[in-house]
Design a protein around this motif. Structure first.
Motif, PDB file in Angstrom:
ATOM      1  N   GLN A 314       0.798  -1.226   0.000  1.00  0.00           N
ATOM      2  CA  GLN A 314       0.000   0.000   0.000  1.00  0.00           C
ATOM      3  C   GLN A 314       0.835   1.282   0.000  1.00  0.00           C
ATOM      4  N   VAL A 315       2.153   1.169  -0.039  1.00  0.00           N
ATOM      5  CA  VAL A 315       2.975   2.375   0.018  1.00  0.00           C
ATOM      6  C   VAL A 315       2.764   3.214  -1.232  1.00  0.00           C
ATOM      7  N   ARG A 316       2.794   4.526  -1.050  1.00  0.00           N
ATOM      8  CA  ARG A 316       2.698   5.465  -2.163  1.00  0.00           C
ATOM      9  C   ARG A 316       3.894   6.413  -2.100  1.00  0.00           C
ATOM     10  N   TRP A 317       4.587   6.547  -3.210  1.00  0.00           N
ATOM     11  CA  TRP A 317       5.730   7.461  -3.264  1.00  0.00           C
ATOM     12  C   TRP A 317       5.901   7.939  -4.698  1.00  0.00           C
ATOM     13  N   PRO A 318       5.047   8.876  -5.128  1.00  0.00           N
ATOM     14  CA  PRO A 318       5.015   9.284  -6.532  1.00  0.00           C
ATOM     15  C   PRO A 318       6.248  10.060  -6.957  1.00  0.00           C
ATOM     16  N   GLY A 319       6.438  10.126  -8.277  1.00  0.00           N
ATOM     17  CA  GLY A 319       7.537  10.907  -8.831  1.00  0.00           C
ATOM     18  C   GLY A 319       8.859  10.191  -8.870  1.00  0.00           C
ATOM     19  N   ARG A 320       8.871   8.909  -8.530  1.00  0.00           N
ATOM     20  CA  ARG A 320      10.096   8.120  -8.537  1.00  0.00           C
ATOM     21  C   ARG A 320       9.897   6.937  -9.485  1.00  0.00           C
ATOM     22  N   PHE A 321      10.539   6.998 -10.643  1.00  0.00           N
ATOM     23  CA  PHE A 321      10.349   6.040 -11.727  1.00  0.00           C
ATOM     24  C   PHE A 321       8.860   5.685 -11.834  1.00  0.00           C
ATOM     25  N   GLU A 322       8.059   6.717 -11.975  1.00  0.00           N
ATOM     26  CA  GLU A 322       6.610   6.572 -12.026  1.00  0.00           C
ATOM     27  C   GLU A 322       6.139   6.597 -13.478  1.00  0.00           C
ATOM     28  N   ILE A 323       5.399   5.590 -13.872  1.00  0.00           N
ATOM     29  CA  ILE A 323       4.862   5.512 -15.224  1.00  0.00           C
ATOM     30  C   ILE A 323       3.490   6.181 -15.230  1.00  0.00           C
ATOM     31  N   LEU A 324       3.408   7.339 -15.844  1.00  0.00           N
ATOM     32  CA  LEU A 324       2.155   8.091 -15.855  1.00  0.00           C
ATOM     33  C   LEU A 324       1.187   7.545 -16.898  1.00  0.00           C
ATOM     34  N   GLN A 325       1.715   7.115 -18.040  1.00  0.00           N
ATOM     35  CA  GLN A 325       0.847   6.500 -19.042  1.00  0.00           C
ATOM     36  C   GLN A 325       1.679   5.541 -19.893  1.00  0.00           C
ATOM     37  N   ARG A 326       0.974   4.663 -20.628  1.00  0.00           N
ATOM     38  CA  ARG A 326       1.659   3.599 -21.353  1.00  0.00           C
ATOM     39  C   ARG A 326       1.528   3.686 -22.868  1.00  0.00           C
ATOM     40  N   GLU A 327       0.646   4.503 -23.384  1.00  0.00           N
ATOM     41  CA  GLU A 327       0.502   4.625 -24.840  1.00  0.00           C
ATOM     42  C   GLU A 327       0.435   6.098 -25.225  1.00  0.00           C
ATOM     43  N   PRO A 328       1.544   6.722 -25.538  1.00  0.00           N
ATOM     44  CA  PRO A 328       2.918   6.216 -25.420  1.00  0.00           C
ATOM     45  C   PRO A 328       3.391   6.263 -23.971  1.00  0.00           C
ATOM     46  N   TYR A 329       4.521   5.626 -23.706  1.00  0.00           N
ATOM     47  CA  TYR A 329       5.050   5.605 -22.350  1.00  0.00           C
ATOM     48  C   TYR A 329       5.563   6.985 -21.948  1.00  0.00           C
ATOM     49  N   LEU A 330       5.143   7.416 -20.757  1.00  0.00           N
ATOM     50  CA  LEU A 330       5.616   8.659 -20.146  1.00  0.00           C
ATOM     51  C   LEU A 330       6.053   8.334 -18.731  1.00  0.00           C
ATOM     52  N   VAL A 331       7.339   8.543 -18.447  1.00  0.00           N
ATOM     53  CA  VAL A 331       7.924   8.199 -17.152  1.00  0.00           C
ATOM     54  C   VAL A 331       8.495   9.459 -16.521  1.00  0.00           C
ATOM     55  N   VAL A 332       8.263   9.639 -15.216  1.00  0.00           N
ATOM     56  CA  VAL A 332       8.905  10.734 -14.487  1.00  0.00           C
ATOM     57  C   VAL A 332       9.754  10.157 -13.361  1.00  0.00           C
ATOM     58  N   ASP A 333      10.855  10.834 -13.102  1.00  0.00           N
ATOM     59  CA  ASP A 333      11.736  10.395 -12.022  1.00  0.00           C
ATOM     60  C   ASP A 333      12.424  11.620 -11.435  1.00  0.00           C
ATOM     61  N   SER A 334      12.778  11.540 -10.156  1.00  0.00           N
ATOM     62  CA  SER A 334      13.348  12.701  -9.458  1.00  0.00           C
ATOM     63  C   SER A 334      14.858  12.606  -9.296  1.00  0.00           C
ATOM     64  N   ALA A 335      15.528  11.789 -10.133  1.00  0.00           N
ATOM     65  CA  ALA A 335      16.988  11.659 -10.040  1.00  0.00           C
ATOM     66  C   ALA A 335      17.646  13.034 -10.089  1.00  0.00           C
ATOM     67  N   HIS A 336      18.562  13.296  -9.143  1.00  0.00           N
ATOM     68  CA  HIS A 336      19.217  14.601  -9.136  1.00  0.00           C
ATOM     69  C   HIS A 336      20.691  14.541  -8.752  1.00  0.00           C
ATOM     70  N   ASN A 337      21.301  13.361  -8.875  1.00  0.00           N
ATOM     71  CA  ASN A 337      22.756  13.282  -8.820  1.00  0.00           C
ATOM     72  C   ASN A 337      23.199  12.121  -9.716  1.00  0.00           C
ATOM     73  N   GLN A 338      24.505  11.938  -9.867  1.00  0.00           N
ATOM     74  CA  GLN A 338      24.983  10.944 -10.829  1.00  0.00           C
ATOM     75  C   GLN A 338      24.589   9.533 -10.431  1.00  0.00           C
ATOM     76  N   ASP A 339      24.656   9.223  -9.140  1.00  0.00           N
ATOM     77  CA  ASP A 339      24.314   7.876  -8.692  1.00  0.00           C
ATOM     78  C   ASP A 339      22.847   7.561  -8.966  1.00  0.00           C
ATOM     79  N   SER A 340      21.960   8.507  -8.705  1.00  0.00           N
ATOM     80  CA  SER A 340      20.543   8.246  -8.956  1.00  0.00           C
ATOM     81  C   SER A 340      20.257   8.194 -10.455  1.00  0.00           C
ATOM     82  N   ALA A 341      21.007   8.962 -11.253  1.00  0.00           N
ATOM     83  CA  ALA A 341      20.851   8.879 -12.707  1.00  0.00           C
ATOM     84  C   ALA A 341      21.308   7.525 -13.221  1.00  0.00           C
TER      85      ALA A 341
END
Length: 455
Positions: A314-341
């Motif tokens: 049940q955990v929710r943590w949006p904005g982290r490798f989150e797939i907003l839609q699939r046709e076409p695919y739209l992904v958002v992520d909050s990576a902000h340093n080299q390791d997270s990238a």
């Protein structure tokens, strides 16, 4: 003073210079003074000491890990406060009760309440005042426990006056170097500053340089420490775009696990849990959350295995490798340093093998932008440079210049609404749109997509 509206409360909070965001500032006792925060909380009656806490620090994964711990505790029947930063879309997301942000009215009333105390303490920052408001909100809401995420560093962070049941240190990598130190060891020492005397600490998988420092600090504090990957072991069981499952077991169970792995037992298997969060790094975070919960269980907290399973699901943590839609695919992520990238690129290769990326990118100018781009550009079909409304956001023209220097195509598209529209017009069945570079970019794309592009 008349009561504040929500917007007036935000204006009041933001009117205080937040030293944790000041460019080029060293993480120094003169600026980050826990004595000042201690005096402030004392004027408010020390609300942070009126309920148990779990304290979570780290460079990456601390928010996800804290959210999972909070979700598990809630599933076990506890009333749970959750403090994190920054927010994704609405400031009140920072202060939650049972995974629901406090209301605008509650925040305004609490800010109003602390104003007399603020007037008596010099040089308080936005983050310090917000932290105190969170502590008060949890007290007023009658929480059984609060899960508190560190803002910056650990040793001198405003949250570091809690007396936790367990401290947690997630993955440490290079970020805020001008503030926390230039080496991984220096950064780790700041993060390890949350370790309290004789208080257990859970440590996520770390590079050796960071681990050595954390072990040293834990031993100095006589704090029992538990290593994820050693005391608690795990592996991914399965994954898809809908979530992933993982096995987890204690080191003492390894002989039984060995027999299970070799097919010698049929009536036993390690615990298996499922999480909706994607990416192998989220399994690292889940195992860390599990270890923290196990420590709480040894300290008398009633947390059945069924509640752990339900909390993970049940955990929710949006904005982290989150797939907003699939046709076409739209992904958002909050990576902000080299390791997270890097972790983001590995997740892309895992979940979308062979697909190129239409990359919407924006970042704060004090980040390792070149390091992030070097990880992501090999996947990029093209780069759309844009910017959020954050005052530290780098100019898109400078981004394009950097991307061109690295040998990839890029163009400026602002505002973000136009950047997303342009990206969606360039994606095809062999590619996807990825928006990343900062939490602010992820938040702006999510909001724009909901308002204008949701299908």
């Amino acid at each position: 003073m008349s009561p504040l509206t929500y917007q007036q409360a935000l204006d009041y909070l933001y009117s205080f210079v937040d030293y944790s965001l000041t460019r080029q500032l060293r993480y120094s006792p003169e600026k980050f003074d826990l004595g000042r925060m201690q005096a402030f909380l004392k004027l408010l009656g020390n609300p942070h000491l009126k309920y148990p806490t779990v304290h979570v620090a780290g460079t990456k994964g601390k928010g996800s890990t804290a959210a999972m711990i909070a979700s598990i505790l809630q599933a076990a029947g506890y009333r749970v406060g959750f403090y994190s930063s920054p927010h994704l879309e609405d400031f009140v997301e920072r202060i939650q009760i049972n995974q629901e942000p406090i209301s605008h009215e509650v925040l305004a009333a609490l800010v109003d309440e602390v104003r007399p105390a603020v007037a008596r303490i010099e040089r308080l920052t936005t983050f310090e005042i917000t932290t105190a408001v969170a502590f008060l909100a949890f007290l007023r809401a009658g929480v059984d426990v609060a899960v508190v995420e560190v803002g910056l560093g650990g040793r001198l962070d405003a949250t570091n006056l809690v007396q936790p049941e367990v401290s947690v240190i997630t993955s440490i990598s290079y970020d805020h170097m001008k503030v926390l130190g230039e080496t991984l060891g220096q950064i780790a020492r700041e993060k390890a500053g949350i370790i309290k005397p004789n208080t257990p600490v859970v440590v996520a998988p770390q590079r050796q340089e960071a681990l050595t420092v954390i072990r040293e600090v834990a031993e100095q504090q006589a704090a029992p420490w538990f290593r994820v990957g050693d005391d608690i072991r795990y592996r991914v069981a399965s994954h898809s775009l809908d979530g992933q499952a993982f096995w987890v077991w204690k080191a003492a169970d390894q002989p039984e696990v060995n027999r299970w792995l070799e097919g010698e037992v049929e009536d036993w298997r390690p615990l298996q849990f499922e999480i909706p969060l994607l990416g192998a790094h989220q399994v690292d975070n889940a195992a860390t959350a599990f270890a923290a919960v196990e420590v709480l269980r040894t300290r008398g907290w009633e947390i059945p295995v069924e509640a752990i399973a339900r909390g993970f699901q049940q955990v929710r943590w949006p904005g982290r490798f989150e797939i907003l839609q699939r046709e076409p695919y739209l992904v958002v992520d909050s990576a902000h340093n080299q390791d997270s990238a890097l972790k983001l690129r590995l997740a892309l290769e895992d979940y979308f093998p062979g697909r190129k990326v239409v990359l919407i990118f924006g970042a704060s100018e004090d980040k390792d932008i070149e390091g992030m781009l070097r990880e992501l550009l090999p996947k990029a079909q093209m780069v759309i440079a844009t910017r959020s409304f954050h005052p530290r956001a780098i100019e898109p023209e400078a981004l394009v210049e950097l991307v061109h220097r690295l040998g990839y195509p890029a163009r400026v598209v602002v505002p973000i609404e136009e950047a997303l529209a342009y990206a969606m017009s360039r994606v095809d069945e062999n590619s996807l749109v990825l928006a990343t570079g900062s939490l602010f970019i992820a938040a702006a794309i999510r909001q724009t997509w909901r308002e204008r592009f949701r299908v």
